[in-house]
Design an enzyme around this catalytic site. Structure first.
Site, PDB file in Angstrom:
ATOM      1  N   LYS A  85       0.754  -1.106   0.106  1.00 33.05           N
ATOM      2  CA  LYS A  85      -0.112   0.003  -0.055  1.00 33.05           C
ATOM      3  C   LYS A  85       0.776   1.244   0.010  1.00 33.05           C
ATOM      4  O   LYS A  85       0.465   2.202  -0.632  1.00 33.05           O
ATOM      5  CB  LYS A  85      -0.821  -0.079   1.157  1.00 33.05           C
ATOM      6  CG  LYS A  85      -1.869  -0.827   1.019  1.00 33.05           C
ATOM      7  CD  LYS A  85      -3.193  -0.752   1.837  1.00 33.05           C
ATOM      8  CE  LYS A  85      -4.578  -1.599   1.586  1.00 33.05           C
ATOM      9  NZ  LYS A  85      -4.533  -3.044   1.701  1.00 33.05           N
ATOM     10  N   GLU A 107     -10.571   6.715   2.186  1.00 33.66           N
ATOM     11  CA  GLU A 107     -11.339   5.796   2.794  1.00 33.66           C
ATOM     12  C   GLU A 107     -10.800   4.583   3.234  1.00 33.66           C
ATOM     13  O   GLU A 107      -9.622   4.293   2.690  1.00 33.66           O
ATOM     14  CB  GLU A 107     -12.460   5.166   1.594  1.00 33.66           C
ATOM     15  CG  GLU A 107     -11.852   4.189   0.941  1.00 33.66           C
ATOM     16  CD  GLU A 107     -10.457   4.615  -0.116  1.00 33.66           C
ATOM     17  OE1 GLU A 107     -10.542   5.631  -0.311  1.00 33.66           O
ATOM     18  OE2 GLU A 107     -10.152   3.721  -0.822  1.00 33.66           O
ATOM     19  N   SER A 374       2.119  -9.824  -0.721  1.00 29.08           N
ATOM     20  CA  SER A 374       1.545  -8.293  -0.688  1.00 29.08           C
ATOM     21  C   SER A 374       1.784  -7.623   0.757  1.00 29.08           C
ATOM     22  O   SER A 374       1.878  -6.385   0.742  1.00 29.08           O
ATOM     23  CB  SER A 374      -0.021  -8.067  -0.954  1.00 29.08           C
ATOM     24  OG  SER A 374      -0.758  -8.997  -0.458  1.00 29.08           O
TER      25      SER A 374
HETATM   26  C1  LIG Z   1      -5.112  -3.992   1.098  1.00 27.79           C
HETATM   27  C2  LIG Z   1      -4.338  -5.225   0.981  1.00 27.79           C
HETATM   28  C3  LIG Z   1      -4.671  -6.160  -0.235  1.00 27.79           C
HETATM   29  C4  LIG Z   1      -5.824  -5.892  -1.163  1.00 27.79           C
HETATM   30  O1  LIG Z   1      -5.864  -4.677  -1.941  1.00 27.79           O
HETATM   31  P1  LIG Z   1      -5.424  -4.833  -3.378  1.00 27.79           P
HETATM   32  O2  LIG Z   1      -5.573  -3.411  -3.796  1.00 27.79           O
HETATM   33  O3  LIG Z   1      -6.339  -5.699  -4.245  1.00 27.79           O
HETATM   34  O4  LIG Z   1      -4.196  -5.083  -3.698  1.00 27.79           O
HETATM   35  C5  LIG Z   1      -4.154  -7.181  -0.548  1.00 27.79           C
HETATM   36  N1  LIG Z   1      -2.864  -7.475   0.545  1.00 27.79           N
HETATM   37  C6  LIG Z   1      -2.605  -6.704   1.451  1.00 27.79           C
HETATM   38  C7  LIG Z   1      -1.484  -6.972   2.352  1.00 27.79           C
HETATM   39  C8  LIG Z   1      -3.302  -5.649   1.820  1.00 27.79           C
HETATM   40  O5  LIG Z   1      -3.065  -4.668   2.980  1.00 27.79           O
END
Ligand SMILES: *Cc1c(COP(=O)(O)O)cnc(C)c1O
Length: 391
Positions: A85, A107, A374
């Site tokens: 993020k 948001e 992620s």
């Molecule tokens: C917010 C989040 C997501 C989902 O958001 P995308 O916009 O689909 O990437 C995925 N993994 C983590 C660790 C997140 O914090």
């Protein structure tokens, strides 16, 4: 607008008339500053020294032995803040600063995007306001506290179901009446044009790095790349580096909640239908008359009833495949990655890992897969403990 932000039939900007000039202003500034040398230099320098890029592409040896083929993890969990993020909030925050804006609004659902925005608000000295559903404020008190420590104010939205979609509606309303000094920092590669394009641009760094890194480590492209999909930003970040490489299979994994054959609302691209949501056309969880459902899954970060327009397009065109992973599979994956690698994955990221585990023993041992990790899962340890108490 110069470009309408269409991905095939999807995307666009279905917004109230008053927002069009604001979206046009952002679009124009984005096209200008993304090629501006001073902007690029500051972005590069903060990516390196503030976010900690580039992130490693890690060969997960013991996890690979477990699944029976080669898995590389793109370590976005090591980005400052603990997830991808930060790539987006830093980029958009910097854009807002170069545009001369004084306030950031955003948001948030689980609070991860709110916190990532609040950090950048502190870094770049913005007056930051985070809109969050009242139910989420109660559920995510630790994140609310952290946002306040960063100096942000948190607006609790009690309208509707008191969750993410209500928070987005209120943030949009606030934006409409404070356009001149306020930048809306959107959290994922969805919403009206130009947000999907801007968020993709700042997340592309994932795919660009990963492609370069795998070519060094394996001397060839991967056979497959995998990422979890909420709104779609981490996935499009990775995918964008490989879209032109036809030999690379692309898989997005969405939240399947308690299972897609239950009455639960989940898996937007698998079960949803095309509609307009939060300013863009795409797949959406909705009933026959277009009432939008709350999505339900173990991972709050994937609970978004819509999905970015480019993913809708990649599904329709067949370039990418989208599959659900259900909560139990995700919990298994969470445990297996920790046990084999000593890495705590976010429950969101564990969706991608769950797909890899579902392919255990089904792929040639020389198959090379790049999966996007992620985010880190420290935030999720309590939730996992509720479902699977340690003996
Ligand atoms: C917010 C989040 C997501 C989902 O958001 P995308 O916009 O689909 O990437 C995925 N993994 C983590 C660790 C997140 O914090």
């Amino acid at each position: 607008m110069e470009q309408t932000g269409r991905y095939g039939d999807f995307g666009g900007y279905y917004v109230p008339e008053v927002l069009i000039p604001a979206l046009e202003e952002i679009e124009k500034a984005f096209y200008h500053f993304k090629d501006d040398l001073v902007f690029k230099e500051e972005l590069e320098s903060l990516r390196a020294d503030y976010l900690g890029r580039e992130t490693p592409l890690y060969f997960a040896k013991r996890f690979s032995e477990y699944v029976g083929y080669k898995v590389y993890l793109k370590r976005e969990d090591l980005v400052h803040g603990g997830a991808h993020k930060g790539n987006n909030t830093l980029g958009q925050g910097l854009l807002a600063k170069y545009m001369g804006k004084k306030k950031l609004i955003a948001e948030t659902g689980a609070g991860q995007h709110g916190l990532a925005t609040s950090m950048i608000g502190a870094l770049l000295d913005f007056d930051t306001k985070i809109f969050m559903g009242s139910v989420d404020v109660a559920r995510q008190s630790v994140n609310v506290h952290k946002m306040k420590l960063c100096g942000a104010s948190v607006v609790s939205v009690s309208a509707g179901s008191g969750t993410l979609k209500d928070a987005i509606n209120d943030a949009m309303r606030y934006w409409c009446s404070n356009l001149s000094d306020t930048f809306y920092l959107f959290g994922t590669a969805a919403g009206p044009h130009p947000f999907p394009e801007i968020v993709r641009y700042f997340q592309t760094v994932i795919g660009i790095e990963a492609r370069k890194q795998i070519l060094v480590k394996e001397n060839r492209l991967p056979d497959m790349i995998v990422a979890c999909v909420g709104g779609g930003s981490n996935a499009i970040g990775l995918f964008s580096g490989f879209l032109e490489d036809e030999s690379v299979k692309i898989v997005g994994v969405e939240a399947g909640g308690r299972g897609i054959d239950t009455t639960h609302h989940c898996a937007t691209l698998t079960k949803g239908r095309v509609g307009v949501f939060h300013g863009a056309k795409g797949y959406l969880l909705q009933d026959e008359v277009g009432q939008v459902f709350e999505s339900e899954s173990i991972s709050a970060g994937l609970d978004y009833p819509g999905v970015g327009p480019e993913h809708s397009y990649l599904k329709a065109s067949g370039r990418a495949e989208y599959v659900p992973a259900n909560d139990e599979e995700v919990l298994d994956a969470f445990e297996i990655l920790i046990k084999t690698e000593g890495i705590i994955p976010a429950l969101e990221s564990s969706h991608a890992l769950a797909y890899l585990i579902s392919m255990k023993g089904k792929l040639d041992p020389n198959t090379v897969v790049v999966a996007n990790l992620s985010g880190r899962g420290d935030k999720d340890v309590g939730i996992v403990e509720e479902h699977r108490p340690l003996k």
